[in-house]
Design a protein around this motif. Sequence first.
Motif, PDB file in Angstrom:
ATOM      1  N   UNK A  74      82.208 -15.955  12.724  1.00 13.92           N
ATOM      2  CA  UNK A  74      82.895 -15.247  13.789  1.00 13.92           C
ATOM      3  C   UNK A  74      84.158 -14.649  13.201  1.00 13.92           C
ATOM      4  N   UNK A  75      84.704 -13.656  13.854  1.00 18.38           N
ATOM      5  CA  UNK A  75      85.897 -12.987  13.317  1.00 18.38           C
ATOM      6  C   UNK A  75      86.901 -12.829  14.456  1.00 18.38           C
ATOM      7  N   UNK A  76      87.834 -13.795  14.551  1.00 17.91           N
ATOM      8  CA  UNK A  76      88.821 -13.766  15.621  1.00 17.91           C
ATOM      9  C   UNK A  76      90.233 -13.985  15.104  1.00 17.91           C
ATOM     10  N   UNK A  77      90.371 -14.787  14.056  1.00 14.58           N
ATOM     11  CA  UNK A  77      91.685 -15.105  13.503  1.00 14.58           C
ATOM     12  C   UNK A  77      91.752 -14.690  12.044  1.00 14.58           C
ATOM     13  N   UNK A  78      92.966 -14.694  11.467  1.00  9.24           N
ATOM     14  CA  UNK A  78      93.104 -14.407  10.039  1.00  9.24           C
ATOM     15  C   UNK A  78      92.384 -15.458   9.210  1.00  9.24           C
ATOM     16  N   UNK A  79      92.366 -16.695   9.679  1.00  6.99           N
ATOM     17  CA  UNK A  79      91.597 -17.730   8.984  1.00  6.99           C
ATOM     18  C   UNK A  79      90.115 -17.373   8.961  1.00  6.99           C
ATOM     19  N   UNK A  80      89.608 -16.834  10.080  1.00 11.04           N
ATOM     20  CA  UNK A  80      88.208 -16.391  10.119  1.00 11.04           C
ATOM     21  C   UNK A  80      87.969 -15.270   9.121  1.00 11.04           C
ATOM     22  N   UNK A  81      88.896 -14.312   9.074  1.00 10.70           N
ATOM     23  CA  UNK A  81      88.761 -13.193   8.152  1.00 10.70           C
ATOM     24  C   UNK A  81      88.748 -13.655   6.710  1.00 10.70           C
ATOM     25  N   UNK A  82      89.631 -14.615   6.375  1.00  9.72           N
ATOM     26  CA  UNK A  82      89.660 -15.138   5.013  1.00  9.72           C
ATOM     27  C   UNK A  82      88.374 -15.876   4.680  1.00  9.72           C
ATOM     28  N   UNK A  83      87.865 -16.648   5.652  1.00  9.96           N
ATOM     29  CA  UNK A  83      86.609 -17.373   5.430  1.00  9.96           C
ATOM     30  C   UNK A  83      85.464 -16.396   5.171  1.00  9.96           C
ATOM     31  N   UNK A  84      85.418 -15.282   5.899  1.00 10.66           N
ATOM     32  CA  UNK A  84      84.373 -14.288   5.686  1.00 10.66           C
ATOM     33  C   UNK A  84      84.502 -13.658   4.306  1.00 10.66           C
ATOM     34  N   UNK A  85      85.714 -13.292   3.914  1.00 10.78           N
ATOM     35  CA  UNK A  85      85.902 -12.693   2.586  1.00 10.78           C
ATOM     36  C   UNK A  85      85.522 -13.667   1.476  1.00 10.78           C
ATOM     37  N   UNK A  86      85.872 -14.939   1.652  1.00  9.04           N
ATOM     38  CA  UNK A  86      85.477 -15.949   0.665  1.00  9.04           C
ATOM     39  C   UNK A  86      83.966 -16.061   0.588  1.00  9.04           C
ATOM     40  N   UNK A  87      83.302 -15.988   1.741  1.00 10.64           N
ATOM     41  CA  UNK A  87      81.841 -16.065   1.783  1.00 10.64           C
ATOM     42  C   UNK A  87      81.214 -14.860   1.085  1.00 10.64           C
ATOM     43  N   UNK A  88      81.780 -13.679   1.329  1.00 13.72           N
ATOM     44  CA  UNK A  88      81.262 -12.477   0.671  1.00 13.72           C
ATOM     45  C   UNK A  88      81.419 -12.571  -0.840  1.00 13.72           C
ATOM     46  N   UNK A  89      82.528 -13.157  -1.289  1.00 15.30           N
ATOM     47  CA  UNK A  89      82.769 -13.279  -2.723  1.00 15.30           C
ATOM     48  C   UNK A  89      81.772 -14.235  -3.383  1.00 15.30           C
ATOM     49  N   UNK A  90      81.297 -15.244  -2.637  1.00 15.27           N
ATOM     50  CA  UNK A  90      80.351 -16.223  -3.187  1.00 15.27           C
ATOM     51  C   UNK A  90      78.906 -15.765  -3.075  1.00 15.27           C
ATOM     52  N   UNK A  91      78.659 -14.774  -2.240  1.00 17.24           N
ATOM     53  CA  UNK A  91      77.287 -14.368  -1.936  1.00 17.24           C
ATOM     54  C   UNK A  91      76.774 -13.381  -2.976  1.00 17.24           C
ATOM     55  N   UNK A  92      75.627 -13.687  -3.546  1.00 19.10           N
ATOM     56  CA  UNK A  92      75.050 -12.789  -4.553  1.00 19.10           C
ATOM     57  C   UNK A  92      74.329 -11.608  -3.902  1.00 19.10           C
ATOM     58  N   UNK A  93      73.637 -11.873  -2.806  1.00 16.50           N
ATOM     59  CA  UNK A  93      72.895 -10.799  -2.147  1.00 16.50           C
ATOM     60  C   UNK A  93      73.825  -9.818  -1.456  1.00 16.50           C
ATOM     61  N   UNK A  94      73.262  -8.683  -1.056  1.00 21.91           N
ATOM     62  CA  UNK A  94      74.063  -7.620  -0.434  1.00 21.91           C
ATOM     63  C   UNK A  94      73.472  -7.209   0.901  1.00 21.91           C
ATOM     64  N   UNK A  95      72.882  -8.182   1.614  1.00 18.65           N
ATOM     65  CA  UNK A  95      72.303  -7.867   2.919  1.00 18.65           C
ATOM     66  C   UNK A  95      73.106  -8.572   4.006  1.00 18.65           C
ATOM     67  N   UNK A  96      73.509  -7.814   5.001  1.00 17.25           N
ATOM     68  CA  UNK A  96      74.301  -8.361   6.097  1.00 17.25           C
ATOM     69  C   UNK A  96      73.663  -8.008   7.429  1.00 17.25           C
ATOM     70  N   UNK A  97      73.720  -8.949   8.348  1.00 17.34           N
ATOM     71  CA  UNK A  97      73.291  -8.698   9.723  1.00 17.34           C
ATOM     72  C   UNK A  97      74.492  -8.933  10.629  1.00 17.34           C
ATOM     73  N   UNK A  98      74.772  -7.964  11.479  1.00 11.79           N
ATOM     74  CA  UNK A  98      75.810  -8.103  12.488  1.00 11.79           C
ATOM     75  C   UNK A  98      75.122  -8.301  13.822  1.00 11.79           C
ATOM     76  N   UNK A  99      75.436  -9.387  14.495  1.00 15.20           N
ATOM     77  CA  UNK A  99      74.831  -9.690  15.790  1.00 15.20           C
ATOM     78  C   UNK A  99      75.774  -9.192  16.870  1.00 15.20           C
ATOM     79  N   UNK A 100      75.332  -8.172  17.593  1.00 17.78           N
ATOM     80  CA  UNK A 100      76.163  -7.557  18.614  1.00 17.78           C
ATOM     81  C   UNK A 100      76.708  -6.227  18.147  1.00 17.78           C
ATOM     82  N   UNK A 101      76.928  -5.323  19.096  1.00 21.42           N
ATOM     83  CA  UNK A 101      77.391  -3.977  18.747  1.00 21.42           C
ATOM     84  C   UNK A 101      78.442  -3.499  19.724  1.00 21.42           C
TER      85      UNK A 101
END
Length: 462
Positions: free
Chosen positions: A139-166
């Motif tokens: 989820x993306x609501x706080x700066x802590x959430x944003x940092x957690x997402x960026x850390x996850x992207x940095x660890x992820x080898x694949x380049x496929x993302x799904x966004x749930x909701x529009x």
Amino acid sequence: MDMSAARERLVVIGGDAAGMSAASQARRLKGPDELEIVAFERGHFTSYSACGIPYWVGGDVSAPEELIARTPEEHRARDIDLRMRTEVTEIDVAGGRVRARDVDSGAESWTSYDKLVIATGARPIRPDMPGADAPGVHGVQTLDDGQALLDSLARTRGRRAVVVGAGYIGVEMAEALINRGYEVTAVNRGSEPMSTLDPDMGRLVHEAMEGLGITMVNNTQVTKVLTGEDGRVRAVATQDAEYPADVVVLGIGVRPETTLAVAAGLPLGAHHGLLTDLAMRVRGHENIWAGGDCVEVLDLVSGQERHIALGTHANKHGQVIGTNIGGGYATFPGVVGTAVSKVCDLEIARTGLREKDARRAGLQFEAVTIESTSRAGYYPNASLMTVKMLAERRTGRLLGVQIVGREGAGKRVDIAAVALTACMTVEQMTTLDLGYAPPFSPVWDPVLVAARKASRAVQQRP
């Protein structure tokens, strides 16, 4: 005489826009000898722009510090006892105190209050389905959430993302991930993205997203998150298909964070947000105020309560609360529902009611749509924009406006927001004295063109 005995204590729960605006405004009006201020924040940051997180994730903003308006140290320098990484776990209304827990040590303590501000914000909606809490789902609501997402992207080898909701969050995060080089699929249960627009206007957003390379899957609901042997997300599943994913971002909106309020027996509205009076005081409680994403606000157009999570409202709530606590007088009368966003260079704006909002409120209306240009047609780089306008039958009162277009489209919605606040008719709008020069507008601004067409539709209706 012991002056400290007369000093009141203000306790603030939540260290972002509403809470710290309230604390800061109260401090401007009352010094430390009159008012002690204690604020609790469970995260690592204060007074930041959550609205800027997609632009940080997408690379337009280089660091979280750029999104912070005021640091904990700056608040403390103004005699605000700000306690970071401390979560309030209970409000004892009868005893006039709150229980707080140090997030890192687990130590708990009670703090009494004379006046209390609840600014607990909102939390991302996490669907009740298997795998929703798996690593790689964010989820993306706080700066802590944003940092957690960026850390996850940095660890992820694949380049496929799904966004749930529009909605706003989903659309902005889809663009952010595209900017980071991901292959993005947006799964949306609505007929078109941006449910804050009518579907015919949402279709324009759909086309723009596909133009960016985002795969749009509408009228579909995610039923589970599938994980691999390592426990991380590997795909999302719907009733009909699976969509591979190395990372999943939940963009399906937020709910008021009112867990503490519910346990304390404070009044909630239909959207589970706290109910306040015009002074932002919690109804039925003389010494408790609430503001920001955890409250419901009055929609000035429909007359109904709504939950709208926006930093603009939160800061205004905080100013009102702080003024009242500091001995002044201020009110927050309500909103007209104005919001603006973008997909690449496509600007998306709305204010007032959609068609289904108007019907739900029992209003009959005329809806018109026009196409115009952002500048005089002969001036270089003039671009098309679409304006949709709703006007009440018989009275001609403006009910809502939606605008989708390129440069210069989005902020034009402010014209309509002012007109809605002033309860203007579309006929009155046609004579508005708006600024004109070929680089900025056609002779007839697109909003006024829509108002003319709406006025004619109202007059022609028997």
